[in-house]
Scaffold this active site. Structure first.
Site: not given
Ligand code: SAM
Length: 276
Positions: A46, A145
């Protein structure tokens, strides 16, 4: 210094164990994300794209650059987040939301705290629109996000047509435009639904998020899993403080908060109510 994996010789850029450890600690510090040691190859592939774009020749040089450039920190985080999501992922949560809204028609605020590319907050919006029978209910839906790139995609609301294949015919026609010509094979969320959701960048780790309260429903799914226990507890406690006493907290399928009975109590499968 030890190189990662035997394939290092074939790699385009030098990448050592120490580089990986530095990526890990930087990501943890900035985003709370606790990368497993097994993610070393993922990190390489990445971030190698960033090195190519910036014409940087080693991870060591890149890491020095990230540390000194705020804009690059955003790219660094965007590159390393995992954004997997889907419309109506874990459908029982949306049934629970519909039931909740029917019982609590005074619901005003819903926060989707790791909304990724938008499928989750739009699924919330479809549920709200269906229960209240309008695209202009008295409910604010905030979707946040850390990753600015996924939020851009979310605001556009354009998806592959097969991403809505599980939805009913009614939902497909009511909530999506079907792409034509160059857009064949894609769908776009209808404008009325897009307007129901406000997207904003928010790092759950940051000390200064300031949201309007009380919040009735929080969807915070499949993100806490990336944080360590103390971070999870801290974030959960901050969220609970913002919630309405009759609120509903929806967690991801592998997230369990029964070890924090002073904060939340279970009210369904991976669904909690705040303890006040
Ligand atoms: C696996 S996705 C989950 C998406 C959705 N909530 C679902 O369950 O389908 C995890 C998301 O968490 C976000 N994320 C990771 N660390 C974060 C942080 N410190 N604050 C806010 N968002 C975060 C990532 O960018 C990603 O879009």
């Amino acid at each position: 210094m030890s190189a990662i994996q035997s394939t290092d010789a074939q790699r385009e850029f030098p990448y050592s164990r120490r580089d990986f450890e530095r990526v890990k600690s930087l990501l943890f510090k900035q985003a709370g994300i606790n990368l497993a040691d097994s993610k070393d190859a993922m990190v390489y592939s990445r971030l190698a794209r960033r090195l190519r774009t910036l014409n940087i020749h080693s991870f060591k040089e890149y890491l020095a650059y990230v540390g000194s450039c705020k804009d690059e920190m955003e790219h660094f985080i965007n590159a390393l987040t995992t954004n997997l999501t889907a419309f109506f992922r874990e459908p029982h949560h949306f049934e629970a939301l519909a039931n909740y809204l029917r019982k609590r028609s005074q619901t005003k605020r819903i926060w989707c705290a790791a909304s990724s590319t938008g499928e989750e907050p739009y699924s919330i919006a479809m549920t709200v629109a269906s229960v209240f029978g309008t695209f202009t209910p008295n409910v604010q839906i905030l979707a946040t996000d850390i990753d600015s790139k996924v939020l851009q995609k979310a605001r556009e609301g354009v998806y592959a047509q097969n991403s809505i294949s599980q939805l009913s015919h009614d939902y497909k026609t009511q909530f999506f435009y079907k792409g034509k010509g160059a857009q064949t094979g894609r769908v776009r969320v209808v404008d009325e639904l897009r307007k129901m959701v406000q997207f904003e960048t928010l790092n759950l780790m940051s000390a200064n998020w300031c949201l309007e309260a009380p919040i009735d429903v929080i969807f915070c799914r499949n993100v806490m899993i990336y944080f360590d226990r103390p971070t999870q507890r801290k974030i959960l406690a901050r969220m609970v403080r913002l919630m309405h006493s009759d609120g509903m907290y929806v967690a991801g399928h592998s997230e369990n908060f029964t070890m924090y009975p002073e904060l939340v109590a279970p009210m369904g499968k991976t669904i909690y109510r705040p303890v006040v």
